[in-house]
Design an enzyme around this catalytic site. Structure first.
Site, PDB file in Angstrom:
ATOM      1  N   HIS A   8       0.827  -1.239   0.287  1.00  0.00           N
ATOM      2  CA  HIS A   8      -0.213  -0.007  -0.087  1.00  0.00           C
ATOM      3  C   HIS A   8       0.840   1.329  -0.032  1.00  0.00           C
ATOM      4  O   HIS A   8       2.120   1.225   0.416  1.00  0.00           O
ATOM      5  CB  HIS A   8      -1.033  -0.117   1.172  1.00  0.00           C
ATOM      6  N   GLU A 137       7.382   1.124   5.214  1.00  0.00           N
ATOM      7  CA  GLU A 137       6.975   0.238   6.206  1.00  0.00           C
ATOM      8  C   GLU A 137       7.093  -1.239   5.271  1.00  0.00           C
ATOM      9  O   GLU A 137       7.136  -1.381   4.082  1.00  0.00           O
ATOM     10  CB  GLU A 137       5.462   0.559   6.482  1.00  0.00           C
TER      11      GLU A 137
HETATM   12  C1  LIG Z   1      -2.283   1.807   9.900  1.00  0.00           C
HETATM   13  C2  LIG Z   1      -1.331   0.949  10.542  1.00  0.00           C
HETATM   14  C3  LIG Z   1       0.061   0.948   9.910  1.00  0.00           C
HETATM   15  C4  LIG Z   1       0.080  -0.016   8.809  1.00  0.00           C
HETATM   16  O1  LIG Z   1      -0.414  -1.262   9.154  1.00  0.00           O
HETATM   17  O2  LIG Z   1       0.058   0.211   7.630  1.00  0.00           O
HETATM   18  C5  LIG Z   1       0.648   2.166   9.373  1.00  0.00           C
HETATM   19  O3  LIG Z   1       1.002   2.554   8.294  1.00  0.00           O
HETATM   20  S1  LIG Z   1       0.621   3.500  10.814  1.00  0.00           S
HETATM   21  C6  LIG Z   1       1.445   4.832   9.964  1.00  0.00           C
HETATM   22  C7  LIG Z   1       1.930   5.722  11.258  1.00  0.00           C
HETATM   23  N1  LIG Z   1       2.702   5.270  11.747  1.00  0.00           N
HETATM   24  C8  LIG Z   1       4.396   5.795  11.589  1.00  0.00           C
HETATM   25  O4  LIG Z   1       4.390   6.478  10.689  1.00  0.00           O
HETATM   26  C9  LIG Z   1       5.258   5.150  12.634  1.00  0.00           C
HETATM   27  C10 LIG Z   1       6.763   5.618  12.100  1.00  0.00           C
HETATM   28  N2  LIG Z   1       6.836   7.013  11.920  1.00  0.00           N
HETATM   29  C11 LIG Z   1       7.567   7.613  13.093  1.00  0.00           C
HETATM   30  O5  LIG Z   1       8.276   7.030  13.957  1.00  0.00           O
HETATM   31  C12 LIG Z   1       7.593   9.124  12.594  1.00  0.00           C
HETATM   32  O6  LIG Z   1       6.648   9.500  11.892  1.00  0.00           O
HETATM   33  C13 LIG Z   1       9.058   9.617  12.181  1.00  0.00           C
HETATM   34  C14 LIG Z   1       9.127   8.932  10.814  1.00  0.00           C
HETATM   35  C15 LIG Z   1      10.170   9.252  12.961  1.00  0.00           C
HETATM   36  C16 LIG Z   1       8.703  11.293  11.859  1.00  0.00           C
HETATM   37  O7  LIG Z   1       8.452  11.639  13.328  1.00  0.00           O
HETATM   38  P1  LIG Z   1       8.091  13.103  13.407  1.00  0.00           P
HETATM   39  O8  LIG Z   1       8.137  13.690  14.713  1.00  0.00           O
HETATM   40  O9  LIG Z   1       7.064  13.459  12.451  1.00  0.00           O
HETATM   41  O10 LIG Z   1       9.113  14.182  12.299  1.00  0.00           O
HETATM   42  P2  LIG Z   1      10.751  14.450  12.678  1.00  0.00           P
HETATM   43  O11 LIG Z   1      10.846  15.804  13.098  1.00  0.00           O
HETATM   44  O12 LIG Z   1      11.432  13.457  13.860  1.00  0.00           O
HETATM   45  O13 LIG Z   1      11.305  14.131  11.202  1.00  0.00           O
HETATM   46  C17 LIG Z   1      12.552  14.013  11.044  1.00  0.00           C
HETATM   47  C18 LIG Z   1      12.712  14.167   9.561  1.00  0.00           C
HETATM   48  O14 LIG Z   1      11.999  13.319   8.932  1.00  0.00           O
HETATM   49  C19 LIG Z   1      11.128  13.986   7.845  1.00  0.00           C
HETATM   50  N3  LIG Z   1       9.933  13.131   7.723  1.00  0.00           N
HETATM   51  C20 LIG Z   1       9.064  12.896   8.726  1.00  0.00           C
HETATM   52  N4  LIG Z   1       7.974  12.029   8.256  1.00  0.00           N
HETATM   53  C21 LIG Z   1       8.209  11.735   6.954  1.00  0.00           C
HETATM   54  C22 LIG Z   1       7.499  11.304   5.965  1.00  0.00           C
HETATM   55  N5  LIG Z   1       6.385  10.487   6.290  1.00  0.00           N
HETATM   56  N6  LIG Z   1       8.320  11.095   4.864  1.00  0.00           N
HETATM   57  C23 LIG Z   1       9.178  11.456   4.544  1.00  0.00           C
HETATM   58  N7  LIG Z   1      10.191  12.525   5.295  1.00  0.00           N
HETATM   59  C24 LIG Z   1       9.619  12.466   6.636  1.00  0.00           C
HETATM   60  C25 LIG Z   1      10.998  15.253   8.609  1.00  0.00           C
HETATM   61  O15 LIG Z   1      10.266  16.221   7.667  1.00  0.00           O
HETATM   62  C26 LIG Z   1      12.253  15.547   9.250  1.00  0.00           C
HETATM   63  O16 LIG Z   1      13.001  16.049   8.175  1.00  0.00           O
HETATM   64  P3  LIG Z   1      13.849  17.365   8.103  1.00  0.00           P
HETATM   65  O17 LIG Z   1      12.828  18.338   8.398  1.00  0.00           O
HETATM   66  O18 LIG Z   1      14.638  17.513   7.060  1.00  0.00           O
HETATM   67  O19 LIG Z   1      14.701  17.248   9.485  1.00  0.00           O
HETATM   68 CO   LIG Z   2       0.890   1.547   6.394  1.00  0.00          CO
END
Ligand SMILES: CC[C@@H](C(=O)O)C(=O)SCCNC(=O)CCNC(=O)[C@H](O)C(C)(C)COP(=O)(O)OP(=O)(O)OC[C@H]1O[C@@H](n2cnc3c(N)ncnc32)[C@H](O)[C@@H]1OP(=O)(O)O
Ligand SMILES: [Co+2]
Length: 146
Positions: A8, A137
């Protein structure tokens, strides 16, 4: 490690009902799973499927995720992208522990423990900064089909 199919595309949305109406009424997609809460993942989730030329489901799934609670892992993403946006890609593997071991040996950061995802099989996430900017994922292929 042997990579399986793309399961997905995760799309973060600020308003689940508005997103479902968009996919159903504008895009002509099929809602295959109505929204349900996954409190342990901090999201509300629903699945839509894209139809082929005959209106039959293709198996290509879009996972709509809305933040559930203030500590949701997608709260920061929605704060930065208030209209929502493409959030993650999910690939299947046959053996989740072998995949975890593989990515660890490749120096990729794994975000948290292996847990049970929306399809009822084990999943884990890889940091977007290690994966060409894409939150990735990995999920174990459901036994007995999708
Ligand atoms: C429905 C259940 C399950 C399934 O079965 O399919 C799911 O899919 S659940 C989906 C939701 N769960 C998760 O996303 C869990 C894993 N994610 C995480 O642990 C956090 O979201 C993260 C990835 C660590 C980001 O945390 P966050 O606090 O939002 O941001 P940061 O500031 O720490 O981010 C660091 C850096 O990464 C960039 N970033 C954040 N999210 C994304 C993204 N989705 N895609 C690409 N880049 C991303 C963020 O912009 C930061 O970049 P800089 O600004 O350059 O530092
Ligand atoms: Co998912």
């Amino acid at each position: 490690m042997k990579l399986g199919r793309l399961n997905h595309i995760g799309v973060a949305v600020p308003d689940m009902q508005a997103a479902l109406a968009y996919y159903r009424d504008i895009m002509g997609a099929q809602v295959i799973t109505e929204p349900f809460d996954l409190p342990e993942q901090g999201v509300k989730v629903a699945f839509v499927n894209t139809p082929d030329a005959h209106g039959e489901p293709t198996g290509t799934q879009i996972e709509l995720i809305e933040p559930l609670g203030e500590s949701s892992p997608i709260a920061g993403f929605i704060a930065k992208n208030p209209a929502g946006g493409q959030h993650h890609l999910c690939y299947e593997v046959e053996d989740i522990e072998a995949a975890r071991e593989w990515f660890t040996t490749q120096g990729k950061r794994i975000l948290g423990p292996t847990r049970i995802g929306a399809h009822g099989t084990p999943i884990f996430f890889l940091h977007p900064k290690d994966m060409l900017g894409q939150l990735t994922e990995i999920m174990e292929t459901p036994r007995g089909g999708h």
